[in-house]
Design a protein around this motif. Structure first.
Motif, PDB file in Angstrom:
ATOM      1  N   LEU A  38       0.818  -1.212   0.000  1.00 23.34           N
ATOM      2  CA  LEU A  38       0.000   0.000   0.000  1.00 23.34           C
ATOM      3  C   LEU A  38       0.850   1.259   0.000  1.00 23.34           C
ATOM      4  O   LEU A  38       0.355   2.339  -0.296  1.00 23.34           O
ATOM      5  CB  LEU A  38      -0.928  -0.002   1.222  1.00 23.34           C
ATOM      6  CG  LEU A  38      -1.943  -1.146   1.260  1.00 23.34           C
ATOM      7  CD1 LEU A  38      -2.679  -1.140   2.588  1.00 23.34           C
ATOM      8  CD2 LEU A  38      -2.901  -1.055   0.105  1.00 23.34           C
ATOM      9  N   PHE A  39       2.131   1.125   0.326  1.00 25.08           N
ATOM     10  CA  PHE A  39       3.033   2.272   0.349  1.00 25.08           C
ATOM     11  C   PHE A  39       3.832   2.420  -0.933  1.00 25.08           C
ATOM     12  O   PHE A  39       4.800   3.164  -0.982  1.00 25.08           O
ATOM     13  CB  PHE A  39       3.972   2.183   1.563  1.00 25.08           C
ATOM     14  CG  PHE A  39       3.238   2.236   2.860  1.00 25.08           C
ATOM     15  CD1 PHE A  39       2.642   3.406   3.286  1.00 25.08           C
ATOM     16  CD2 PHE A  39       3.126   1.108   3.653  1.00 25.08           C
ATOM     17  CE1 PHE A  39       1.946   3.466   4.483  1.00 25.08           C
ATOM     18  CE2 PHE A  39       2.433   1.147   4.848  1.00 25.08           C
ATOM     19  CZ  PHE A  39       1.838   2.328   5.265  1.00 25.08           C
ATOM     20  N   GLY A  40       3.462   1.694  -1.975  1.00 27.39           N
ATOM     21  CA  GLY A  40       4.057   1.884  -3.278  1.00 27.39           C
ATOM     22  C   GLY A  40       5.389   1.214  -3.489  1.00 27.39           C
ATOM     23  O   GLY A  40       5.509  -0.006  -3.408  1.00 27.39           O
ATOM     24  N   VAL A  41       6.401   2.009  -3.753  1.00 22.45           N
ATOM     25  CA  VAL A  41       7.703   1.498  -4.178  1.00 22.45           C
ATOM     26  C   VAL A  41       8.339   0.604  -3.113  1.00 22.45           C
ATOM     27  O   VAL A  41       8.941  -0.415  -3.446  1.00 22.45           O
ATOM     28  CB  VAL A  41       8.645   2.680  -4.536  1.00 22.45           C
ATOM     29  CG1 VAL A  41      10.026   2.183  -4.893  1.00 22.45           C
ATOM     30  CG2 VAL A  41       8.055   3.485  -5.677  1.00 22.45           C
ATOM     31  N   LEU A  74       2.520 -14.900  -2.194  1.00 22.96           N
ATOM     32  CA  LEU A  74       2.310 -13.635  -1.486  1.00 22.96           C
ATOM     33  C   LEU A  74       3.188 -12.520  -2.048  1.00 22.96           C
ATOM     34  O   LEU A  74       2.771 -11.357  -2.081  1.00 22.96           O
ATOM     35  CB  LEU A  74       2.580 -13.816   0.008  1.00 22.96           C
ATOM     36  CG  LEU A  74       1.590 -14.696   0.763  1.00 22.96           C
ATOM     37  CD1 LEU A  74       2.015 -14.845   2.215  1.00 22.96           C
ATOM     38  CD2 LEU A  74       0.188 -14.158   0.667  1.00 22.96           C
ATOM     39  N   GLY A  75       4.378 -12.863  -2.512  1.00 20.82           N
ATOM     40  CA  GLY A  75       5.242 -11.865  -3.138  1.00 20.82           C
ATOM     41  C   GLY A  75       4.624 -11.298  -4.406  1.00 20.82           C
ATOM     42  O   GLY A  75       4.641 -10.081  -4.629  1.00 20.82           O
ATOM     43  N   PHE A  76       4.050 -12.178  -5.233  1.00 26.03           N
ATOM     44  CA  PHE A  76       3.385 -11.707  -6.452  1.00 26.03           C
ATOM     45  C   PHE A  76       2.154 -10.867  -6.123  1.00 26.03           C
ATOM     46  O   PHE A  76       1.898  -9.845  -6.775  1.00 26.03           O
ATOM     47  CB  PHE A  76       3.003 -12.884  -7.353  1.00 26.03           C
ATOM     48  CG  PHE A  76       4.151 -13.416  -8.168  1.00 26.03           C
ATOM     49  CD1 PHE A  76       4.855 -12.605  -9.034  1.00 26.03           C
ATOM     50  CD2 PHE A  76       4.527 -14.743  -8.070  1.00 26.03           C
ATOM     51  CE1 PHE A  76       5.913 -13.087  -9.786  1.00 26.03           C
ATOM     52  CE2 PHE A  76       5.577 -15.250  -8.812  1.00 26.03           C
ATOM     53  CZ  PHE A  76       6.272 -14.414  -9.674  1.00 26.03           C
ATOM     54  N   VAL A  77       1.393 -11.267  -5.107  1.00 18.91           N
ATOM     55  CA  VAL A  77       0.228 -10.476  -4.699  1.00 18.91           C
ATOM     56  C   VAL A  77       0.686  -9.102  -4.189  1.00 18.91           C
ATOM     57  O   VAL A  77       0.075  -8.078  -4.516  1.00 18.91           O
ATOM     58  CB  VAL A  77      -0.594 -11.231  -3.629  1.00 18.91           C
ATOM     59  CG1 VAL A  77      -1.654 -10.335  -3.020  1.00 18.91           C
ATOM     60  CG2 VAL A  77      -1.217 -12.477  -4.227  1.00 18.91           C
ATOM     61  N   GLY A  78       1.756  -9.071  -3.415  1.00 20.07           N
ATOM     62  CA  GLY A  78       2.286  -7.802  -2.924  1.00 20.07           C
ATOM     63  C   GLY A  78       2.750  -6.894  -4.057  1.00 20.07           C
ATOM     64  O   GLY A  78       2.566  -5.679  -4.004  1.00 20.07           O
ATOM     65  N   ILE A  79       3.348  -7.490  -5.096  1.00 19.84           N
ATOM     66  CA  ILE A  79       3.772  -6.704  -6.260  1.00 19.84           C
ATOM     67  C   ILE A  79       2.568  -6.079  -6.952  1.00 19.84           C
ATOM     68  O   ILE A  79       2.588  -4.899  -7.326  1.00 19.84           O
ATOM     69  CB  ILE A  79       4.591  -7.584  -7.229  1.00 19.84           C
ATOM     70  CG1 ILE A  79       5.953  -7.909  -6.617  1.00 19.84           C
ATOM     71  CG2 ILE A  79       4.750  -6.905  -8.583  1.00 19.84           C
ATOM     72  CD1 ILE A  79       6.746  -8.939  -7.396  1.00 19.84           C
ATOM     73  N   VAL A  84      -0.704  -1.304  -8.223  1.00 23.91           N
ATOM     74  CA  VAL A  84      -1.999  -0.621  -8.211  1.00 23.91           C
ATOM     75  C   VAL A  84      -1.937   0.640  -7.346  1.00 23.91           C
ATOM     76  O   VAL A  84      -2.455   1.695  -7.740  1.00 23.91           O
ATOM     77  CB  VAL A  84      -3.109  -1.590  -7.718  1.00 23.91           C
ATOM     78  CG1 VAL A  84      -4.397  -0.845  -7.419  1.00 23.91           C
ATOM     79  CG2 VAL A  84      -3.347  -2.682  -8.746  1.00 23.91           C
ATOM     80  N   SER A  85      -1.276   0.565  -6.201  1.00 25.76           N
ATOM     81  CA  SER A  85      -1.198   1.752  -5.346  1.00 25.76           C
ATOM     82  C   SER A  85      -0.325   2.842  -5.976  1.00 25.76           C
ATOM     83  O   SER A  85      -0.609   4.031  -5.809  1.00 25.76           O
ATOM     84  CB  SER A  85      -0.700   1.391  -3.948  1.00 25.76           C
ATOM     85  OG  SER A  85       0.637   0.999  -3.982  1.00 25.76           O
TER      86      SER A  85
END
Length: 104
Positions: A38-41, A74-79, A84-85
Protein backbone atom coordinates in the motif's frame (compact mmCIF):
# COMPACT_ATOMS: atom_id res chain seq x y z
CA UNK A 1 23.66 -56.26 38.17
CA UNK A 2 22.06 -55.30 34.84
CA UNK A 3 23.65 -55.90 31.51
CA UNK A 4 25.11 -52.57 30.13
CA UNK A 5 23.75 -53.34 26.68
CA UNK A 6 20.15 -53.48 27.89
CA UNK A 7 20.18 -50.04 29.56
CA UNK A 8 18.53 -47.40 27.37
CA UNK A 9 20.49 -44.22 26.69
CA UNK A 10 19.92 -41.29 29.04
CA UNK A 11 18.78 -39.10 26.16
CA UNK A 12 18.19 -39.45 22.47
CA UNK A 13 19.94 -37.10 20.07
CA UNK A 14 17.80 -34.52 18.29
CA UNK A 15 16.93 -35.46 14.73
CA UNK A 16 18.83 -33.52 12.11
CA UNK A 17 16.70 -31.06 10.17
CA UNK A 18 17.42 -29.56 6.81
CA UNK A 19 18.01 -25.80 6.60
CA UNK A 20 15.04 -23.73 5.47
CA UNK A 21 16.43 -20.19 5.73
CA UNK A 22 15.75 -19.09 2.15
CA UNK A 23 12.22 -20.48 2.24
CA UNK A 24 11.46 -18.77 5.53
CA UNK A 25 12.89 -15.49 4.18
CA UNK A 26 10.63 -15.77 1.11
CA UNK A 27 7.64 -16.42 3.35
CA UNK A 28 8.35 -13.51 5.72
CA UNK A 29 9.02 -11.09 2.87
CA UNK A 30 5.88 -12.28 1.07
CA UNK A 31 3.78 -11.67 4.17
CA UNK A 32 5.35 -8.24 4.65
CA UNK A 33 4.81 -7.27 1.00
CA UNK A 34 1.01 -7.37 1.36
CA UNK A 35 0.53 -4.45 3.78
CA UNK A 36 3.68 -2.65 2.59
CA UNK A 37 2.37 -2.79 -0.97
CA UNK A 38 0.00 0.00 0.00
CA UNK A 39 3.03 2.27 0.35
CA UNK A 40 4.06 1.88 -3.28
CA UNK A 41 7.70 1.50 -4.18
CA UNK A 42 8.78 0.13 -0.78
CA UNK A 43 6.20 -2.66 -1.00
CA UNK A 44 7.24 -3.32 -4.59
CA UNK A 45 10.86 -3.84 -3.51
CA UNK A 46 9.83 -6.19 -0.68
CA UNK A 47 7.57 -8.15 -3.06
CA UNK A 48 10.34 -8.52 -5.63
CA UNK A 49 12.71 -9.72 -2.90
CA UNK A 50 10.12 -12.29 -1.79
CA UNK A 51 9.83 -13.60 -5.35
CA UNK A 52 13.61 -13.75 -5.79
CA UNK A 53 14.10 -15.59 -2.50
CA UNK A 54 11.24 -17.91 -3.41
CA UNK A 55 12.75 -18.90 -6.74
CA UNK A 56 16.21 -19.36 -5.22
CA UNK A 57 14.71 -21.51 -2.44
CA UNK A 58 12.80 -23.50 -5.06
CA UNK A 59 16.09 -24.63 -6.56
CA UNK A 60 18.04 -25.13 -3.33
CA UNK A 61 15.38 -26.30 -0.89
CA UNK A 62 12.79 -28.46 -2.67
CA UNK A 63 11.92 -30.15 0.65
CA UNK A 64 10.49 -26.84 1.99
CA UNK A 65 7.97 -26.53 -0.84
CA UNK A 66 5.12 -25.13 1.26
CA UNK A 67 7.20 -22.27 2.62
CA UNK A 68 8.72 -21.00 -0.62
CA UNK A 69 5.50 -21.54 -2.58
CA UNK A 70 3.46 -19.42 -0.18
CA UNK A 71 6.26 -16.84 -0.19
CA UNK A 72 6.18 -16.72 -3.99
CA UNK A 73 2.40 -16.35 -4.14
CA UNK A 74 2.31 -13.63 -1.49
CA UNK A 75 5.24 -11.86 -3.14
CA UNK A 76 3.38 -11.71 -6.45
CA UNK A 77 0.23 -10.48 -4.70
CA UNK A 78 2.29 -7.80 -2.92
CA UNK A 79 3.77 -6.70 -6.26
CA UNK A 80 0.29 -6.33 -7.77
CA UNK A 81 -0.92 -4.35 -4.75
CA UNK A 82 2.14 -2.08 -4.96
CA UNK A 83 1.68 -1.46 -8.69
CA UNK A 84 -2.00 -0.62 -8.21
CA UNK A 85 -1.20 1.75 -5.35
CA UNK A 86 1.53 3.46 -7.41
CA UNK A 87 -0.90 3.94 -10.31
CA UNK A 88 -3.58 5.31 -7.98
CA UNK A 89 -1.03 7.63 -6.37
CA UNK A 90 0.05 8.99 -9.75
CA UNK A 91 -3.58 9.51 -10.77
CA UNK A 92 -4.35 11.34 -7.52
CA UNK A 93 -1.31 13.60 -7.91
CA UNK A 94 -2.24 14.32 -11.54
CA UNK A 95 -5.80 15.15 -10.53
CA UNK A 96 -4.58 17.44 -7.75
CA UNK A 97 -2.19 19.26 -10.09
CA UNK A 98 -4.97 19.64 -12.62
CA UNK A 99 -7.12 21.34 -10.00
CA UNK A 100 -9.64 18.54 -9.98
CA UNK A 101 -11.25 19.81 -13.17
CA UNK A 102 -11.32 18.24 -16.57
CA UNK A 103 -10.58 20.33 -19.62
CA UNK A 104 -12.92 19.98 -22.63
Amino acid sequence: MTDPQSVPPAYSPAPATQPKGLSIAALVLGIASIPLGLFGVFGLIIGVLAVVFGFVARGRQPYARRLWLVGLILGFVGIVIAIVSIILGVLLVAAALNGGTTSP
